[in-house]
Motif scaffolding. Structure first.
Motif, PDB file in Angstrom:
ATOM      1  N   LEU A   1       0.828  -1.211   0.000  1.00 24.34           N
ATOM      2  CA  LEU A   1       0.000   0.000   0.000  1.00 24.34           C
ATOM      3  C   LEU A   1       0.861   1.258   0.000  1.00 24.34           C
ATOM      4  O   LEU A   1       0.586   2.208  -0.740  1.00 24.34           O
ATOM      5  N   GLY A   2       1.920   1.252   0.819  1.00 35.80           N
ATOM      6  CA  GLY A   2       2.802   2.414   0.885  1.00 35.80           C
ATOM      7  C   GLY A   2       3.475   2.697  -0.449  1.00 35.80           C
ATOM      8  O   GLY A   2       3.542   3.851  -0.901  1.00 35.80           O
ATOM      9  N   ILE A   3       3.958   1.627  -1.103  1.00 36.55           N
ATOM     10  CA  ILE A   3       4.609   1.786  -2.409  1.00 36.55           C
ATOM     11  C   ILE A   3       3.603   2.279  -3.444  1.00 36.55           C
ATOM     12  O   ILE A   3       3.890   3.177  -4.244  1.00 36.55           O
ATOM     13  N   ALA A   4       2.389   1.696  -3.422  1.00 34.87           N
ATOM     14  CA  ALA A   4       1.358   2.078  -4.400  1.00 34.87           C
ATOM     15  C   ALA A   4       0.978   3.552  -4.244  1.00 34.87           C
ATOM     16  O   ALA A   4       0.826   4.275  -5.248  1.00 34.87           O
ATOM     17  N   VAL A   5       0.823   3.997  -3.019  1.00 36.34           N
ATOM     18  CA  VAL A   5       0.470   5.407  -2.775  1.00 36.34           C
ATOM     19  C   VAL A   5       1.567   6.330  -3.306  1.00 36.34           C
ATOM     20  O   VAL A   5       1.287   7.376  -3.916  1.00 36.34           O
ATOM     21  N   THR A   6       2.823   5.939  -3.106  1.00 37.35           N
ATOM     22  CA  THR A   6       3.955   6.738  -3.599  1.00 37.35           C
ATOM     23  C   THR A   6       3.957   6.800  -5.126  1.00 37.35           C
ATOM     24  O   THR A   6       4.181   7.861  -5.723  1.00 37.35           O
ATOM     25  N   ILE A   7       3.702   5.653  -5.774  1.00 36.44           N
ATOM     26  CA  ILE A   7       3.685   5.622  -7.244  1.00 36.44           C
ATOM     27  C   ILE A   7       2.554   6.505  -7.780  1.00 36.44           C
ATOM     28  O   ILE A   7       2.741   7.271  -8.727  1.00 36.44           O
ATOM     29  N   VAL A   8       1.369   6.426  -7.163  1.00 29.91           N
ATOM     30  CA  VAL A   8       0.227   7.230  -7.621  1.00 29.91           C
ATOM     31  C   VAL A   8       0.525   8.721  -7.468  1.00 29.91           C
ATOM     32  O   VAL A   8       0.172   9.532  -8.337  1.00 29.91           O
ATOM     33  N   ALA A   9       1.184   9.098  -6.372  1.00 33.00           N
ATOM     34  CA  ALA A   9       1.548  10.509  -6.166  1.00 33.00           C
ATOM     35  C   ALA A   9       2.449  10.994  -7.296  1.00 33.00           C
ATOM     36  O   ALA A   9       2.365  12.151  -7.731  1.00 33.00           O
ATOM     37  N   HIS A  10       3.291  10.099  -7.810  1.00 28.76           N
ATOM     38  CA  HIS A  10       4.211  10.463  -8.891  1.00 28.76           C
ATOM     39  C   HIS A  10       3.525  10.433 -10.258  1.00 28.76           C
ATOM     40  O   HIS A  10       3.737  11.333 -11.080  1.00 28.76           O
ATOM     41  N   THR A  11       2.699   9.421 -10.492  1.00 30.10           N
ATOM     42  CA  THR A  11       2.122   9.242 -11.834  1.00 30.10           C
ATOM     43  C   THR A  11       0.860  10.061 -12.059  1.00 30.10           C
ATOM     44  O   THR A  11       0.631  10.589 -13.144  1.00 30.10           O
ATOM     45  N   LYS A  12       0.016  10.139 -11.049  1.00 30.71           N
ATOM     46  CA  LYS A  12      -1.272  10.822 -11.202  1.00 30.71           C
ATOM     47  C   LYS A  12      -1.314  12.176 -10.478  1.00 30.71           C
ATOM     48  O   LYS A  12      -2.321  12.872 -10.559  1.00 30.71           O
ATOM     49  N   LYS A  13      -0.239  12.486  -9.768  1.00 34.72           N
ATOM     50  CA  LYS A  13      -0.185  13.721  -8.977  1.00 34.72           C
ATOM     51  C   LYS A  13      -1.360  13.795  -7.985  1.00 34.72           C
ATOM     52  O   LYS A  13      -1.920  14.860  -7.718  1.00 34.72           O
ATOM     53  N   VAL A  14      -1.710  12.626  -7.452  1.00 33.81           N
ATOM     54  CA  VAL A  14      -2.811  12.526  -6.487  1.00 33.81           C
ATOM     55  C   VAL A  14      -2.236  12.054  -5.154  1.00 33.81           C
ATOM     56  O   VAL A  14      -1.542  11.036  -5.099  1.00 33.81           O
ATOM     57  N   LYS A  15      -2.531  12.780  -4.098  1.00 35.87           N
ATOM     58  CA  LYS A  15      -2.080  12.386  -2.770  1.00 35.87           C
ATOM     59  C   LYS A  15      -3.206  11.608  -2.096  1.00 35.87           C
ATOM     60  O   LYS A  15      -4.261  12.160  -1.774  1.00 35.87           O
ATOM     61  N   ILE A  16      -2.970  10.314  -1.898  1.00 36.22           N
ATOM     62  CA  ILE A  16      -4.012   9.451  -1.329  1.00 36.22           C
ATOM     63  C   ILE A  16      -3.781   9.278   0.171  1.00 36.22           C
ATOM     64  O   ILE A  16      -2.697   8.887   0.608  1.00 36.22           O
ATOM     65  N   ASP A  17      -4.806   9.583   0.938  1.00 33.39           N
ATOM     66  CA  ASP A  17      -4.806   9.297   2.375  1.00 33.39           C
ATOM     67  C   ASP A  17      -5.679   8.051   2.558  1.00 33.39           C
ATOM     68  O   ASP A  17      -6.904   8.121   2.421  1.00 33.39           O
TER      69      ASP A  17
END
Length: 625
Positions: A29-45
């Motif tokens: 989950l931690g890795i996926a959230v980091t990848i999404v922040a980079h690829t989609k510019k979305v910060k997921i909580d």
């Protein structure tokens, strides 16, 4: 062994016990959230995601649970498909019930959820406690509250009751049984009713989950399902990163990506990061760290140089710019064979020019600032360096695939059985179908594929026995080869051999395996010869009838679609019954049609061309809707 809890046993050590669980899914989950922040510019909580996400529950109801915490086993997936969960409480219940004892309650839970009219309560006083679980005792908390409400236990007594159940101590359970029944009778229940309610409680001894535990697990399960449903490529890249080093898990994840229409590509010198790398919503690349014989130092150097000065323009540009003492024959061979340098030149050509490449590196290091002409035909001063490779014959496809398996742990760019798959797919059983239990135990069937590994053991009589892993384009399974057959054709049972194996299906320990009775090596130029020499194995007759479930939205199920499907069904009579599930908002209606059809990939494609991609499910009869 002594208890640590003085409230349960007299002989105790009087110490506090703490359990620390390492859950890999939290890393995913931690890795996926980091990848999404980079690829989609979305910060997921993850604590603030919507808990009623339709995509998430649809993914679970479809059984796409690979990689989802606590929910990915075959049995759990089967239950989720039947349940069609639509809230976090359903996930909590499945987490709590999917274990010995309470597991027997799952079918009843599903029936009551589907039909609220079936909900009853052991006693009217328990309605407030058990309303969320459709009148069923599911959690330790339910048992404790039942004891307090019906048998007059106070909180401390109820907690001792819970602990006694957890320890499964016969004497204590007998004491609690008597106390519980007596308490119920004092509270105006009949002894018969008290005993009946006790019979609901007893299966929980030693296996019941407390509600907080179930809720915690359900939250992580939902979070992983949410990320997979809404950010599939990022999630799968994270999952494969966390599972790096486990070839079996990576192979399973690659197969799952294929089902999700996500391509998993070989590593690339200009695109791959250290870990599995998200390229787009439809592409993931192997990371450089997945390549065997490639050290952390050179991986770090490659990525930092690329980040600082841009992509490598050519093989010569790469060799000049990467300054590392570990840029040697071993690391270059690993990069080339894994396919990471394919954009520069053909693999075999680079391997045949290895000495020239290494000499280029050394001379360039010595002369890069001298302005002298390169011995290799180019200039190193002020111009892009040039390295001219000697011509060589391209590597055969089979060698490329062997190199990929050697260095990445599995075939990536293609599969050795790909060219033969079309020939055998309707003449032998697909391993995926065997794993999905579409063939009954004891069936005599044939499978065709490549031997992925062989384990040798010796029996008590000192006879050689083999456990071979075979894989086709759909999956992998184990084949047990007894001494007689192992001796008869020993040369066949070698890794990377293409074989046709016939044998009886066993489901010991609930895992399908084949007990081999004959084996024939496949000649890629003459595949039909293998079929002539096989022993029996009529897969069409031994395959279980399937239920073909076609999922359609009501808005799409018009007269034209109906007629097209009817025409397809009429063209392919068989023994597999067709069900059509029509969804309109929250309402789902299943139609058991009178059509029985044959079923293969071609027919599936024709149906999905009308009903939509991924609209077709197959279930064995016991899983039918």
């Amino acid at each position: 062994m002594h208890s640590i809890d003085p409230n349960v046993e007299k002989e105790t050590v009087g110490l506090l016990k703490a359990d620390f669980l390492g859950i890999r899914n939290l890393s995913i989950l931690g890795i996926a959230v980091t990848i999404v922040a980079h690829t989609k510019k979305v910060k997921i909580d993850l604590e603030k995601i919507p808990w009623d996400d339709k995509k998430t529950f649809k993914l679970l109801a479809m059984g796409r649970t690979m990689g989802v915490f606590q929910l990915s086993s075959a049995g759990m997936t089967k239950n989720l498909k039947e349940l069609e969960p639509d809230n976090i409480y359903d996930i909590m219940a499945m987490v709590a019930l999917y274990r010995p004892g309470p597991m027997e309650i799952i079918p009843e839970y599903i029936k009551r959820k589907k039909n609220p009219a079936m909900v009853t309560y052991p006693h009217p006083k328990l309605k407030d406690i058990l309303e969320r679980t459709f009148g069923l005792l599911i959690y330790q908390d339910d048992v404790m509250l039942t004891a307090m409400v019906l048998a007059g236990y106070d909180a401390e007594e109820a907690d001792k009751f819970r602990k006694a159940m957890g320890k499964k101590i016969k004497e204590l359970m007998q004491e609690q049984k008597e106390k519980f029944i007596d308490g119920c009778v004092k509270n105006e229940l009949t002894k018969a009713k008290a005993r009946e309610i006790w019979s609901y409680i007893e299966p929980f001894a030693g296996y019941g989950f407390n509600k907080a535990h179930s809720a915690s697990y359900a939250v992580v399960a939902y979070q992983t399902a949410y990320m997979k449903a809404n950010y599939p490529a990022e999630f799968m890249a994270a999952l494969m990163t966390a599972e790096s080093g486990n070839a079996e898990k990576i192979a399973e994840a690659v197969a799952e990506c294929e089902k999700m229409n996500i391509k998993v590509l070989p590593p690339d010198i200009n695109q791959s990061l250290a870990n599995f790398t998200y390229i787009s919503d439809r592409e993931i690349r192997f990371g450089l760290a997945a390549i065997k014989n490639l050290g952390e130092d050179i991986i770090k150097t490659i990525i930092e140089e690329r980040k600082e000065n841009g992509k490598f323009k050519s093989l010569a540009d790469f060799l000049v710019r990467v300054h590392s003492r570990n840029l040697n024959k071993k690391s270059l061979e690993a990069l080339i064979k894994a396919g990471a340098m394919d954009e520069f030149a053909e693999r075999n050509q680079m391997l045949n020019n290895m000495e020239k490449m290494l000499a280029f590196v050394k001379i360039n290091e010595r002369e890069i600032n001298t302005g002298q002409s390169s011995l290799f035909g180019g200039q190193t001063s002020g111009k892009e360096p040039v390295l001219v490779l000697e011509p060589a014959l391209p590597a055969e496809e089979k060698y490329k695939l062997l190199w990929e398996k050697e260095l990445l742990g599995l075939y990536v760019s293609s599969h050795p059985f790909k060219n033969l798959n079309g020939y055998f797919q309707d003449k032998t059983a697909a391993i995926r179908d065997i794993i999905n239990k579409q063939y009954a135990p004891g069936s005599l069937i044939s499978v065709a594929g490549i031997i992925a590994g062989v384990k040798k053991i010796f029996t008590k009589k000192n006879e050689l026995m083999l456990f071979a892993a075979i894989e086709d384009m759909s999956g992998a399974m184990e084949i047990i080869v007894f001494p007689r057959l192992a001796q008869k054709n020993a040369n066949i049972w070698e890794e990377d051999k293409l074989v046709l194996v016939t044998g009886k299906l066993s489901e010991k320990d609930d895992v399908p395996k084949m007990l081999a009775e004959s084996a024939v090596e496949i000649d890629p130029q003459k595949p039909g010869e293998a079929l002539k020499n096989r022993l029996g194995g009529d897969n069409g007759k031994t395959r279980r009838p399937l239920n073909i479930i076609i999922n359609v939205a009501s808005r799409d199920f018009n007269c034209e679609a109906h007629n097209k499907l009817k025409s397809i069904f009429g063209d392919c009579h068989g023994k597999n019954r067709v069900f059509i599930t029509v969804k309109q908002g929250a309402t789902v209606r299943t139609i058991a049609t009178s059509f029985f059809i044959d079923f293969n990939n071609e027919i599936k494609g024709r149906i999905e061309a009308v009903a939509g991609a991924n609209s077709v499910e197959i279930r064995v009869p016991e899983m039918a809707v």
